[in-house]
Every structure is written in C-alpha cells, then in structure tokens.
Write a protein that holds these residues in place. Structure first.
Motif, PDB file in Angstrom:
ATOM      1  N   ILE A  25       0.655  -1.078  -0.017  1.00  0.00           N
ATOM      2  CA  ILE A  25       0.102  -0.058   0.086  1.00  0.00           C
ATOM      3  C   ILE A  25       0.955   1.087   0.044  1.00  0.00           C
ATOM      4  CG2 ILE A  25      -1.557   1.379   1.340  1.00  0.00           C
ATOM      5  CD1 ILE A  25      -2.753  -1.395   2.228  1.00  0.00           C
ATOM      6  N   VAL A  26       0.641   2.146  -0.834  1.00  0.00           N
ATOM      7  CA  VAL A  26       1.448   3.408  -0.917  1.00  0.00           C
ATOM      8  C   VAL A  26       0.781   4.570  -0.035  1.00  0.00           C
ATOM      9  CG1 VAL A  26       1.956   5.465  -2.496  1.00  0.00           C
ATOM     10  CG2 VAL A  26       1.786   2.974  -3.486  1.00  0.00           C
ATOM     11  N   TYR A  27       1.458   4.936   0.829  1.00  0.00           N
ATOM     12  CA  TYR A  27       1.135   5.913   1.943  1.00  0.00           C
ATOM     13  C   TYR A  27       2.218   6.858   1.956  1.00  0.00           C
ATOM     14  CZ  TYR A  27       4.268   3.258   4.886  1.00  0.00           C
ATOM     15  OH  TYR A  27       5.284   2.591   5.477  1.00  0.00           O
ATOM     16  N   GLN A  28       2.031   7.939   2.563  1.00  0.00           N
ATOM     17  CA  GLN A  28       3.029   8.982   2.923  1.00  0.00           C
ATOM     18  C   GLN A  28       2.936   9.090   4.492  1.00  0.00           C
ATOM     19  OE1 GLN A  28       1.523  12.668   1.048  1.00  0.00           O
ATOM     20  NE2 GLN A  28       0.076  13.110   2.420  1.00  0.00           N
ATOM     21  N   ILE A  29       4.107   9.412   5.123  1.00  0.00           N
ATOM     22  CA  ILE A  29       4.147   9.641   6.694  1.00  0.00           C
ATOM     23  C   ILE A  29       4.139  11.093   6.944  1.00  0.00           C
ATOM     24  CG2 ILE A  29       5.817   9.522   8.308  1.00  0.00           C
ATOM     25  CD1 ILE A  29       4.947   6.836   7.610  1.00  0.00           C
ATOM     26  N   HIS A  30       3.324  11.079   8.090  1.00  0.00           N
ATOM     27  CA  HIS A  30       3.330  12.663   8.853  1.00  0.00           C
ATOM     28  C   HIS A  30       3.602  12.435   9.963  1.00  0.00           C
ATOM     29  CE1 HIS A  30       1.296  16.570   9.236  1.00  0.00           C
ATOM     30  NE2 HIS A  30       1.567  16.180  10.604  1.00  0.00           N
ATOM     31  N   ASP A  31       4.869  12.885  10.606  1.00  0.00           N
ATOM     32  CA  ASP A  31       5.081  12.734  12.111  1.00  0.00           C
ATOM     33  C   ASP A  31       4.512  13.801  12.812  1.00  0.00           C
ATOM     34  OD1 ASP A  31       7.180  13.400  14.272  1.00  0.00           O
ATOM     35  OD2 ASP A  31       7.649  11.417  13.656  1.00  0.00           O
ATOM     36  N   LEU A  32       3.787  13.298  13.718  1.00  0.00           N
ATOM     37  CA  LEU A  32       3.089  14.484  14.469  1.00  0.00           C
ATOM     38  C   LEU A  32       4.009  15.379  15.284  1.00  0.00           C
ATOM     39  CD1 LEU A  32       0.208  12.225  15.739  1.00  0.00           C
ATOM     40  CD2 LEU A  32       0.097  14.346  14.292  1.00  0.00           C
ATOM     41  N   ARG A  33       5.276  14.841  15.579  1.00  0.00           N
ATOM     42  CA  ARG A  33       6.280  15.655  16.432  1.00  0.00           C
ATOM     43  C   ARG A  33       7.030  16.668  15.582  1.00  0.00           C
ATOM     44  NH1 ARG A  33       8.359  11.216  20.128  1.00  0.00           N
ATOM     45  NH2 ARG A  33       7.539  11.863  22.015  1.00  0.00           N
ATOM     46  N   GLU A  34       7.526  16.116  14.211  1.00  0.00           N
ATOM     47  CA  GLU A  34       8.174  16.766  13.189  1.00  0.00           C
ATOM     48  C   GLU A  34       7.268  17.694  12.590  1.00  0.00           C
ATOM     49  OE1 GLU A  34      10.743  14.450  11.061  1.00  0.00           O
ATOM     50  OE2 GLU A  34      11.576  13.728  13.037  1.00  0.00           O
ATOM     51  N   ASP A  35       5.949  17.395  11.998  1.00  0.00           N
ATOM     52  CA  ASP A  35       5.354  18.012  11.286  1.00  0.00           C
ATOM     53  C   ASP A  35       4.223  18.841  11.692  1.00  0.00           C
ATOM     54  OD1 ASP A  35       6.884  16.759   9.024  1.00  0.00           O
ATOM     55  OD2 ASP A  35       5.647  15.012   9.063  1.00  0.00           O
ATOM     56  N   GLY A  36       3.883  18.425  13.087  1.00  0.00           N
ATOM     57  CA  GLY A  36       2.928  19.142  13.943  1.00  0.00           C
ATOM     58  C   GLY A  36       1.436  18.549  13.529  1.00  0.00           C
ATOM     59  N   LEU A  37       0.533  19.505  13.966  1.00  0.00           N
ATOM     60  CA  LEU A  37      -0.819  19.161  13.796  1.00  0.00           C
ATOM     61  C   LEU A  37      -1.589  20.385  13.750  1.00  0.00           C
ATOM     62  CD1 LEU A  37      -3.124  17.015  14.014  1.00  0.00           C
ATOM     63  CD2 LEU A  37      -3.222  17.551  16.715  1.00  0.00           C
ATOM     64  N   SER A  38      -1.983  20.652  12.643  1.00  0.00           N
ATOM     65  CA  SER A  38      -2.825  22.170  12.197  1.00  0.00           C
ATOM     66  C   SER A  38      -4.429  21.932  12.715  1.00  0.00           C
ATOM     67  CB  SER A  38      -2.791  22.270  10.657  1.00  0.00           C
ATOM     68  OG  SER A  38      -3.747  21.687  10.110  1.00  0.00           O
ATOM     69  N   ALA A  39      -4.818  22.955  13.153  1.00  0.00           N
ATOM     70  CA  ALA A  39      -6.193  23.036  13.473  1.00  0.00           C
ATOM     71  C   ALA A  39      -7.172  22.494  12.579  1.00  0.00           C
ATOM     72  CB  ALA A  39      -6.866  24.418  13.986  1.00  0.00           C
TER      73      ALA A  39
END
Length: 112
Positions: A25-39
C-alpha cells in the motif's frame, strides 16, 4: 494516497508501517512531532472519529500533564489539549481518504 500519522519512535507505528509495506500500500508519513498538527487537520480527524477515541490517555504526554489539565476532561478540553500537544493523539492514525483507522493491532489493515 493514504497518510499514516505517526511518531517515528513509536513501536506500534513501526509495526503499522511494516504491515502497509507488506501489503504494497502506497502511503505518506506525517510525523506528529516533526510536522505538527494544524487546527484544520485536527478538525478533519474529529469529523470522522469521536474526540475521546482520539485522545491517548495512556501516553507519556498525558501522564506528564498538570492534574488540572486532566481533570474534568470533556470534548472541548480534549480538543484544546490535542491541539497544544499533538502527541496526545492515539497513533498510528491511518487516513485512507475514505476512513480513518485509529491505532494498530496485527491484522487491522488486512481489509485494505
């Protein structure tokens, strides 16, 4: 494309990545520490997943919060805490575009 929201040091997140890789399965990674969490991203999650399902009360971040922050938790307070501390989200979170899967146990991605 699916997005897997993780914390790179999380062992369960690593297992989820391995499961997706094995399935091809093709996916991308979003690291919550590095990339944050927008509203807007938090609201995207909350439109599909109940707020108390997203709140990780077993995390180190939760344990380290002030007792006043943890007292009388409701949906609004949980939302504010997750916005301020993205590592309070249960993880991994897999957003397939059609659904959001919270957490990971062996076999969870078999139907993908």
């Amino acid at each position: 494309m699916a997005t897997l929201f993780v914390i790179k040091s999380c062992e369960t997140c690593r297992k989820a990545r391995e499961a997706l890789d094995k399935k091809g399965i093709v996916y991308q990674i979003h690291d919550l520490r590095e990339d944050g969490l927008s509203a807007s991203l938090l609201e995207h999650f909350l439109q599909r997943v109940p707020v108390m399902t997203l709140l990780n009360k077993r995390s180190t971040t939760w344990r380290n919060l002030d007792e006043n922050d943890k007292a009388n938790i409701d949906a609004n307070k949980a939302r504010e805490l997750m916005q301020a501390h993205p590592t309070l989200l249960k993880r991994p979170l897999l957003d397939t575009g059609e659904e959001i899967l919270v957490g990971y146990r062996d076999g969870d991605y078999d139907s993908l």
